[in-house]
Design an enzyme around this catalytic site. Structure first.
Site, PDB file in Angstrom:
ATOM      1  N   PHE A  49      99.904  -2.993  41.735  1.00  9.60           N
ATOM      2  CA  PHE A  49     100.200  -3.619  43.141  1.00  9.60           C
ATOM      3  C   PHE A  49      98.620  -4.777  43.117  1.00  9.60           C
ATOM      4  O   PHE A  49      98.850  -5.442  44.145  1.00  9.60           O
ATOM      5  CB  PHE A  49     100.072  -2.879  44.125  1.00  9.60           C
ATOM      6  CG  PHE A  49      98.789  -1.762  44.379  1.00  9.60           C
ATOM      7  CD1 PHE A  49      97.406  -2.463  44.779  1.00  9.60           C
ATOM      8  CD2 PHE A  49      98.823  -0.599  44.004  1.00  9.60           C
ATOM      9  CE1 PHE A  49      96.529  -1.300  44.776  1.00  9.60           C
ATOM     10  CE2 PHE A  49      97.806   0.332  44.115  1.00  9.60           C
ATOM     11  CZ  PHE A  49      96.474  -0.232  44.651  1.00  9.60           C
TER      12      PHE A  49
ATOM     13  N   ARG B 262      95.242   2.077  61.700  1.00 12.38           N
ATOM     14  CA  ARG B 262      96.508   1.861  60.859  1.00 12.38           C
ATOM     15  C   ARG B 262      97.839   1.986  61.667  1.00 12.38           C
ATOM     16  O   ARG B 262      98.596   1.140  61.290  1.00 12.38           O
ATOM     17  CB  ARG B 262      95.943   2.282  59.768  1.00 12.38           C
ATOM     18  CG  ARG B 262      95.198   1.611  58.606  1.00 12.38           C
ATOM     19  CD  ARG B 262      94.849   2.336  57.389  1.00 12.38           C
ATOM     20  NE  ARG B 262      94.103   1.455  56.562  1.00 12.38           N
ATOM     21  CZ  ARG B 262      93.245   1.995  55.418  1.00 12.38           C
ATOM     22  NH1 ARG B 262      93.372   3.236  55.141  1.00 12.38           N
ATOM     23  NH2 ARG B 262      92.832   1.181  54.721  1.00 12.38           N
TER      24      ARG B 262
ATOM     25  N   ARG C 141      86.475   5.845  58.083  1.00  9.37           N
ATOM     26  CA  ARG C 141      87.719   6.672  57.502  1.00  9.37           C
ATOM     27  C   ARG C 141      88.637   7.122  58.269  1.00  9.37           C
ATOM     28  O   ARG C 141      89.612   7.076  58.143  1.00  9.37           O
ATOM     29  CB  ARG C 141      87.319   6.974  56.079  1.00  9.37           C
ATOM     30  CG  ARG C 141      86.569   6.348  55.163  1.00  9.37           C
ATOM     31  CD  ARG C 141      87.571   5.366  54.295  1.00  9.37           C
ATOM     32  NE  ARG C 141      88.375   5.921  53.252  1.00  9.37           N
ATOM     33  CZ  ARG C 141      89.086   5.348  52.409  1.00  9.37           C
ATOM     34  NH1 ARG C 141      89.051   4.352  52.341  1.00  9.37           N
ATOM     35  NH2 ARG C 141      90.135   6.290  51.557  1.00  9.37           N
TER      36      ARG C 141
ATOM     37  N   GLU D 213      79.777  -2.539  48.893  1.00  8.68           N
ATOM     38  CA  GLU D 213      80.475  -3.366  49.662  1.00  8.68           C
ATOM     39  C   GLU D 213      79.731  -4.282  50.675  1.00  8.68           C
ATOM     40  O   GLU D 213      80.000  -5.233  50.865  1.00  8.68           O
ATOM     41  CB  GLU D 213      81.478  -2.622  50.278  1.00  8.68           C
ATOM     42  CG  GLU D 213      82.506  -2.081  49.272  1.00  8.68           C
ATOM     43  CD  GLU D 213      83.759  -1.360  49.940  1.00  8.68           C
ATOM     44  OE1 GLU D 213      83.769  -1.166  51.130  1.00  8.68           O
ATOM     45  OE2 GLU D 213      84.704  -0.667  49.141  1.00  8.68           O
TER      46      GLU D 213
ATOM     47  N   ASN E  80      97.631  -2.842  55.437  1.00  6.60           N
ATOM     48  CA  ASN E  80      97.337  -1.750  56.446  1.00  6.60           C
ATOM     49  C   ASN E  80      96.175  -2.130  57.449  1.00  6.60           C
ATOM     50  O   ASN E  80      95.367  -1.128  58.002  1.00  6.60           O
ATOM     51  CB  ASN E  80      96.894  -0.389  55.411  1.00  6.60           C
ATOM     52  CG  ASN E  80      95.868  -0.848  54.585  1.00  6.60           C
ATOM     53  OD1 ASN E  80      95.166  -2.119  54.480  1.00  6.60           O
ATOM     54  ND2 ASN E  80      95.498   0.208  53.645  1.00  6.60           N
TER      55      ASN E  80
HETATM   56  P1  CMP Z   1      92.372  -0.374  50.972  1.00  5.66           P
HETATM   57  O1  CMP Z   1      91.953   1.062  51.277  1.00  5.66           O
HETATM   58  O2  CMP Z   1      91.412  -1.326  51.827  1.00  5.66           O
HETATM   59  O3  CMP Z   1      91.878  -0.722  49.530  1.00  5.66           O
HETATM   60  C1  CMP Z   1      92.793  -0.722  48.411  1.00  5.66           C
HETATM   61  C2  CMP Z   1      94.098  -1.405  48.922  1.00  5.66           C
HETATM   62  O4  CMP Z   1      94.946  -1.595  48.033  1.00  5.66           O
HETATM   63  C3  CMP Z   1      94.491  -0.640  49.989  1.00  5.66           C
HETATM   64  O5  CMP Z   1      93.880  -0.597  51.243  1.00  5.66           O
HETATM   65  C4  CMP Z   1      95.933  -1.370  50.387  1.00  5.66           C
HETATM   66  O6  CMP Z   1      95.880  -2.587  50.923  1.00  5.66           O
HETATM   67  C5  CMP Z   1      96.406  -1.665  49.036  1.00  5.66           C
HETATM   68  N1  CMP Z   1      97.200  -0.423  48.320  1.00  5.66           N
HETATM   69  C6  CMP Z   1      96.840   0.619  48.111  1.00  5.66           C
HETATM   70  N2  CMP Z   1      97.707   1.164  47.550  1.00  5.66           N
HETATM   71  C7  CMP Z   1      98.878   0.498  47.410  1.00  5.66           C
HETATM   72  C8  CMP Z   1     100.150   0.595  46.914  1.00  5.66           C
HETATM   73  N3  CMP Z   1     100.436   1.462  46.413  1.00  5.66           N
HETATM   74  N4  CMP Z   1     101.033  -0.712  46.991  1.00  5.66           N
HETATM   75  C9  CMP Z   1     100.504  -1.749  47.657  1.00  5.66           C
HETATM   76  N5  CMP Z   1      99.270  -1.730  48.185  1.00  5.66           N
HETATM   77  C10 CMP Z   1      98.490  -0.901  48.000  1.00  5.66           C
END
Ligand code: CMP
Length: 147
Positions: free
Chosen positions: A58, A106, A86, A130, A116
């Protein structure tokens, strides 16, 4: 003692006009917003920020999503800031959040597992990395290297 974490309102959150509501939730939950910045990520910056996901299928979609519009990055401070933020944002998959954590951010403004709405550092080492990534001036050990 107090702890800091990196929070981000992602492009869908900003374009959906959720910034003020999210900031109100943040403050009501007892976080101090130490710093905030509205910024537009470019491909290089988004790729570097999400480097740990670079091998995931992804990843290209994640980078295009994260560069699709402005984001708000914030440094939040309170006791147990990393885990509390979180908890407040809820699970990664916003569809699941709507069921299991209906009062989470979310659930409020996320769409699915990618779009999200918000980000939160997943650990204290991640938070340190970060915060340094977006706000170099806030990391005491780094002040000297900026000049
Ligand atoms: P975040 O937790 O900010 O960090 C990683 C990001 O990758 C996550 O939020 C989503 O925006 C994206 N992400 C995580 N898992 C998936 C998935 N299975 N498919 C698409 N996007 C994802």
């Amino acid at each position: 003692g107090k702890e800091r974490t990196l929070a981000m309102i992602k492009p869908d959150g900003v374009s959906g006009n959720y910034t003020e509501e999210i900031k109100r939730i943040v403050v009501e939950a007892g976080f101090n917003i130490v710093k905030e910045r509205l910024t537009q990520l470019d491909k290089e910056t988004a790729s570097a920020f999400y480097d740990e996901h670079s091998s995931r299928s992804f990843f290209p979609h994640l980078v295009s999503y994260m560069t699709s519009g402005p984001v708000v990055v914030m440094v939040l401070e309170k006791r147990d800031a990393v885990s509390d933020w979180r908890g407040l944002i809820g699970p990664t998959d916003a569809q699941k959040a709507k069921i299991s954590h209906p009062h989470s951010i979310r659930a409020l403004c996320g769409k699915d597992s990618q779009r999200n709405c918000v980000h939160g550092s997943d650990s204290t080492p991640s938070a340190e990395r970060e915060i340094k990534f977006f706000f170099k001036d806030l990391v005491s050990g780094d002040i000297a290297s900026q000049h």
